[in-house]
Scaffold this motif. Sequence first.
Motif, short mmCIF file in Angstrom:
data_model
loop_
_atom_site.label_atom_id
_atom_site.label_comp_id
_atom_site.label_asym_id
_atom_site.label_seq_id
_atom_site.Cartn_x
_atom_site.Cartn_y
_atom_site.Cartn_z
N VAL A 214 4.17 31.79 6.08
CA VAL A 214 3.47 32.89 5.41
C VAL A 214 3.10 33.88 6.49
O VAL A 214 2.19 33.63 7.30
CB VAL A 214 2.22 32.38 4.67
N ARG A 215 3.81 34.98 6.55
CA ARG A 215 3.67 35.92 7.66
C ARG A 215 2.24 36.43 7.79
O ARG A 215 1.62 36.83 6.82
CB ARG A 215 4.64 37.10 7.49
N GLY A 216 1.78 36.42 9.02
CA GLY A 216 0.42 36.89 9.32
C GLY A 216 -0.65 35.89 8.98
O GLY A 216 -1.83 36.17 9.23
N GLY A 218 0.10 31.75 8.32
CA GLY A 218 0.39 30.44 8.84
C GLY A 218 1.54 29.79 8.10
O GLY A 218 2.60 30.40 7.93
N TYR A 219 1.30 28.58 7.61
CA TYR A 219 2.38 27.79 6.99
C TYR A 219 1.88 27.11 5.72
O TYR A 219 0.68 26.86 5.56
CB TYR A 219 2.88 26.73 7.97
N VAL A 220 2.87 26.80 4.85
CA VAL A 220 2.55 26.06 3.63
C VAL A 220 3.70 25.13 3.32
O VAL A 220 4.88 25.48 3.52
CB VAL A 220 2.28 27.03 2.44
N LEU A 221 3.39 23.92 2.86
CA LEU A 221 4.40 22.99 2.39
C LEU A 221 4.33 22.96 0.86
O LEU A 221 3.29 22.67 0.30
CB LEU A 221 4.17 21.59 2.97
N ARG A 222 5.45 23.34 0.24
CA ARG A 222 5.51 23.35 -1.22
C ARG A 222 6.62 22.43 -1.69
O ARG A 222 7.76 22.57 -1.28
CB ARG A 222 5.78 24.77 -1.75
N GLY A 223 6.26 21.49 -2.57
CA GLY A 223 7.23 20.55 -3.11
C GLY A 223 7.69 20.96 -4.49
O GLY A 223 7.07 21.77 -5.15
#
Length: 223
Positions: A214-216, A218-223
């Motif tokens: 996710v720019r600006g 961080g990160y996300v884990l989506r299942g």
Amino acid sequence: MRVLVIEDEQRLARIIRRVLEEEQYVVDLAFDGPTGEDLARTGDYDVIILDVMLPGRDGVAVCRRLRQDGVACLVLMLTARDALEDRVRGLDAGADDYLVKPFAFAELLARVRALGRRRTGELAPTTLQADGLVMDLLRHDVTRNGQRIDLTAKEFALLEYLLRHQGQVLTRTQILNGVWRYDADAASNVVDTYVHYLREKIDRNFGPKLLHTVRGVGYVLRG
């Protein structure tokens, strides 16, 4: 769940509070033994995180006095000492669990969750899953679509943290606090590096992709 942190290292205590509050715990702080003991007696806490080396009254004495007076909340004791006799002394005083400094916040959170389940009688989940990705916490094993994925200890800890926050956008600071030890000399780019390593292993040869940037943010884990 309400948590009382009794820790004289004020910077560490405030980081612990922030990490716990990100997990939706209600947290109070005390920086010395007598103040912490008074709060423990007057507050309805589920878990107390109690440092051993405290000014005014050490954590072992605090724990022993609370148990003698019938205070039944669960106690996770923190100490810089790893000697067997120190652990035995703390547990004999009435502590329910023991964590040696320095520690990773992921382990701290796991131990707090375990104590919370013990209090409620809830059974601990043994697997975490997301769209064909299965993490077996007992066997320390990860597969996707039945294919085994070999991870280093840090990659495993990072994946566990992301799975436990599945669907939540996490900043690099949140990930650092959750996965790396609080005294580690780690910068946000180490998160980017390990996310890259993890993405290569869990996403490169599989679909759909689970780990997203996710720019600006961080990160996300989506299942």
